[in-house]
Design an enzyme around this catalytic site. Structure first.
Site, PDB file in Angstrom:
ATOM      1  N   LYS A  26      -1.222  -1.166  -4.214  1.00 33.73           N
ATOM      2  CA  LYS A  26      -2.367  -0.248  -4.199  1.00 33.73           C
ATOM      3  C   LYS A  26      -1.747   1.124  -4.140  1.00 33.73           C
ATOM      4  O   LYS A  26      -1.099   1.474  -3.153  1.00 33.73           O
ATOM      5  CB  LYS A  26      -3.239  -0.501  -2.980  1.00 33.73           C
ATOM      6  CG  LYS A  26      -4.221   0.631  -2.712  1.00 33.73           C
ATOM      7  CD  LYS A  26      -5.086   0.304  -1.527  1.00 33.73           C
ATOM      8  CE  LYS A  26      -5.774   1.494  -0.891  1.00 33.73           C
ATOM      9  NZ  LYS A  26      -5.989   2.668  -1.690  1.00 33.73           N
ATOM     10  N   ASP A  71      -9.624   8.556  -5.887  1.00 35.96           N
ATOM     11  CA  ASP A  71     -10.905   8.397  -6.593  1.00 35.96           C
ATOM     12  C   ASP A  71     -11.121   9.520  -7.603  1.00 35.96           C
ATOM     13  O   ASP A  71     -11.820   9.342  -8.596  1.00 35.96           O
ATOM     14  CB  ASP A  71     -12.062   8.400  -5.590  1.00 35.96           C
ATOM     15  CG  ASP A  71     -11.897   7.348  -4.506  1.00 35.96           C
ATOM     16  OD1 ASP A  71     -10.870   6.630  -4.524  1.00 35.96           O
ATOM     17  OD2 ASP A  71     -12.788   7.250  -3.647  1.00 35.96           O
ATOM     18  N   GLU A  72     -10.524  10.682  -7.301  1.00 34.74           N
ATOM     19  CA  GLU A  72     -10.664  11.839  -8.183  1.00 34.74           C
ATOM     20  C   GLU A  72      -9.938  11.602  -9.504  1.00 34.74           C
ATOM     21  O   GLU A  72     -10.088  12.385 -10.447  1.00 34.74           O
ATOM     22  CB  GLU A  72     -10.080  13.092  -7.490  1.00 34.74           C
ATOM     23  CG  GLU A  72     -10.794  13.500  -6.200  1.00 34.74           C
ATOM     24  CD  GLU A  72     -10.309  12.750  -4.943  1.00 34.74           C
ATOM     25  OE1 GLU A  72      -9.640  11.692  -5.085  1.00 34.74           O
ATOM     26  OE2 GLU A  72     -10.593  13.206  -3.835  1.00 34.74           O
ATOM     27  N   GLY A 120      -5.564   4.478  -6.445  1.00 32.78           N
ATOM     28  CA  GLY A 120      -6.039   4.970  -5.158  1.00 32.78           C
ATOM     29  C   GLY A 120      -6.931   6.198  -5.261  1.00 32.78           C
ATOM     30  O   GLY A 120      -8.110   6.119  -4.928  1.00 32.78           O
ATOM     31  N   GLY A 177     -11.922   5.172  -1.290  1.00 37.91           N
ATOM     32  CA  GLY A 177     -12.644   5.541  -0.079  1.00 37.91           C
ATOM     33  C   GLY A 177     -14.051   6.041  -0.326  1.00 37.91           C
ATOM     34  O   GLY A 177     -14.890   5.993   0.567  1.00 37.91           O
ATOM     35  N   SER A 220      -1.852   4.965  -3.872  1.00 42.15           N
ATOM     36  CA  SER A 220      -2.635   6.144  -3.487  1.00 42.15           C
ATOM     37  C   SER A 220      -1.833   7.433  -3.578  1.00 42.15           C
ATOM     38  O   SER A 220      -2.278   8.475  -3.099  1.00 42.15           O
ATOM     39  CB  SER A 220      -3.189   5.963  -2.072  1.00 42.15           C
ATOM     40  OG  SER A 220      -4.120   4.918  -2.069  1.00 42.15           O
ATOM     41  N   TYR A 266       0.865  -1.185   0.000  1.00 51.04           N
ATOM     42  CA  TYR A 266       0.000   0.000   0.000  1.00 51.04           C
ATOM     43  C   TYR A 266       0.902   1.235   0.000  1.00 51.04           C
ATOM     44  O   TYR A 266       1.551   1.540   1.001  1.00 51.04           O
ATOM     45  CB  TYR A 266      -0.889  -0.046   1.245  1.00 51.04           C
ATOM     46  CG  TYR A 266      -2.007   0.987   1.315  1.00 51.04           C
ATOM     47  CD1 TYR A 266      -2.132   2.018   0.394  1.00 51.04           C
ATOM     48  CD2 TYR A 266      -2.956   0.904   2.325  1.00 51.04           C
ATOM     49  CE1 TYR A 266      -3.160   2.932   0.475  1.00 51.04           C
ATOM     50  CE2 TYR A 266      -3.990   1.821   2.419  1.00 51.04           C
ATOM     51  CZ  TYR A 266      -4.092   2.833   1.490  1.00 51.04           C
ATOM     52  OH  TYR A 266      -5.119   3.737   1.593  1.00 51.04           O
TER      53      TYR A 266
HETATM   54  C1  LIG Z   1      -5.491   9.634   0.883  1.00 51.49           C
HETATM   55  C2  LIG Z   1      -6.580   8.624   0.779  1.00 51.49           C
HETATM   56  O1  LIG Z   1      -7.237   8.286   1.754  1.00 51.49           O
HETATM   57  N1  LIG Z   1      -6.782   8.111  -0.402  1.00 51.49           N
HETATM   58  C3  LIG Z   1      -7.801   7.146  -0.673  1.00 51.49           C
HETATM   59  C4  LIG Z   1      -7.194   5.939  -1.205  1.00 51.49           C
HETATM   60  O2  LIG Z   1      -6.364   5.973  -2.059  1.00 51.49           O
HETATM   61  C5  LIG Z   1      -8.808   7.688  -1.674  1.00 51.49           C
HETATM   62  O3  LIG Z   1      -9.693   6.662  -2.046  1.00 51.49           O
HETATM   63  C6  LIG Z   1      -9.561   8.865  -1.111  1.00 51.49           C
HETATM   64  O4  LIG Z   1     -10.325   8.442  -0.008  1.00 51.49           O
HETATM   65  C7  LIG Z   1     -10.490   9.481  -2.136  1.00 51.49           C
HETATM   66  O5  LIG Z   1      -9.803   9.746  -3.297  1.00 51.49           O
HETATM   67  C8  LIG Z   1     -11.167  10.747  -1.611  1.00 51.49           C
HETATM   68  O6  LIG Z   1     -10.267  11.818  -1.558  1.00 51.49           O
HETATM   69  C1  LIG Z   2      -9.398   4.455   0.701  1.00 50.02           C
HETATM   70  C2  LIG Z   2      -8.438   3.458   0.976  1.00 50.02           C
HETATM   71  O1  LIG Z   2      -7.780   3.107   0.102  1.00 50.02           O
HETATM   72  C3  LIG Z   2      -8.306   2.917   2.292  1.00 50.02           C
HETATM   73  O2  LIG Z   2      -9.300   2.780   2.975  1.00 50.02           O
HETATM   74  O3  LIG Z   2      -7.207   2.573   2.695  1.00 50.02           O
END
Ligand SMILES: CC(=O)N[C@H](C=O)[C@@H](O)[C@H](O)[C@H](O)CO
Ligand SMILES: CC(=O)C(=O)O
Length: 304
Positions: free
Chosen positions: A167, A194-195, A192, A211, A169, A139
């Site tokens: 994964k 979502d945007e 990761g 998320g 992010s 991750y």
């Molecule tokens: C930093 C963080 O938590 N990133 C999440 C996982 O990658 C995303 O899924 C965010 O929750 C999502 O992009 C909303 O900003």
């Molecule tokens: C949003 C996400 O990737 C997490 O819950 O770790």
């Protein structure tokens, strides 16, 4: 050999489900799992950031996963995030996750102390060794973890045959290209942010873990389907609406997860609040959740 198909698609990050006293609610976990199964998602990412894992005890994290597995085993791809502050606790969760038959375990790097790459590799490999028959997913979330995956660290980790993917992010979608290029055709790289869901897919991501998927799975499923079909213009239209919805959710005073649970509450799913120190709903936040919910409904009606 990894079955990469298991990871192709939309995998919502699972939220923490609490009862009225703020304790983990096994019934809530099961209800939420069934809700997402009915939406047609590919899998679930359990016990990650969105699962508020860093505020849960080892026993609570086991309880969550056990109840997810009771509903989802055999019908969804389950990735259990098992990292804790100590290698010892993480190994306990890794072994527990394997005993339940999850598809993969995942782990952030060690947090707080920024360890050197060999320390991070040792942490990940020690965790992976506690689940010797289970796939392992790295991750990479440098903005929160404080340390970033690099190509030399990934090369070191790939000596472990259980390491099947990342994964990702981090914000540069270029990172997705780099992990995929290093890992090869069968290497799993999950988007990761979502945007940037469709941008990650365009760069070669296998699928996404996110998320905000759980409040609007229909939109992510549709965008994924369109990207698979090469219909980028329509996928982009959905992505734009997804971004506007996320910005609306982020207008609230309360934490994003508290607001998303308010959206789900409005749709009949009671998952409780968030655990402190995450800020709960503040004044006006119910309105923001209602506006976001209306935006989600409108986008679903438009595209799905
Ligand atoms: C930093 C963080 O938590 N990133 C999440 C996982 O990658 C995303 O899924 C965010 O929750 C999502 O992009 C909303 O900003
Ligand atoms: C949003 C996400 O990737 C997490 O819950 O770790």
């Amino acid at each position: 050999m990894t079955d990469i198909k298991k990871y192709q698609g939309v995998i919502p990050a699972f939220y923490a489900c609490y009862d009225e006293k703020g304790e983990i609610s096994p019934e809530g976990v099961r209800m939420f799992t069934r809700h997402l199964i009915n939406k047609g998602v590919k899998g679930l990412y359990v016990g990650g950031s969105s699962g508020e894992c860093i505020y849960h005890s080892v026993a609570e994290r086991k309880l969550v996963l056990e109840n997810v597995m009771a509903e989802a085993k055999g019908c969804l791809t389950i990735i259990a995030h098992v990292a804790c502050n100590s290698t010892r606790d993480s190994r306990e969760l890794a072994a527990h996750a394997e005993s339940l038959g999850v598809d993969a375990i995942a782990s952030i790097p060690p947090i707080y102390f920024h360890l050197p790459p060999y320390g991070i590799a040792a942490y990940w490999n020690d965790i992976s060794a506690a689940a010797p028959n289970t796939d392992f997913i790295i991750y990479n979330i440098p903005q929160l973890a404080g340390v970033a995956l690099t190509i030399p660290l990934l090369r070191e980790m790939r000596k472990n045959p259980r390491v099947i993917g990342v994964k990702n992010s981090s914000m540069p979608t270029q990172d997705i290209q780099m992990w995929k290029d290093e890992g090869g055709e069968d290497f799993v790289v999950m988007n990761g942010p979502d945007e940037q869901f469709i941008s990650g897919l365009a760069m070669g991501a296998t699928g996404g873990i996110g998320g905000t998927y759980a409040v609007m799975p229909e939109l992510f499923l549709k965008a994924y389907e369109l990207m698979e079909a090469g219909e980028v213009a329509q996928a982009r239209a959905i992505q734009n609406d997804i971004c506007r919805i996320i910005y609306k959710l982020c207008e609230a005073h309360g934490n994003l997860y508290a607001v998303m649970k308010a959206v789900l509450r409005g749709k009949g799913l009671e998952l409780g609040g968030v655990r402190e120190p995450l800020p709960g709903l503040g004044e006006g936040d119910e309105d923001i959740a209602a506006q976001a919910s209306a935006m989600i409904d409108a986008a679903i009606a438009k595209y799905c």
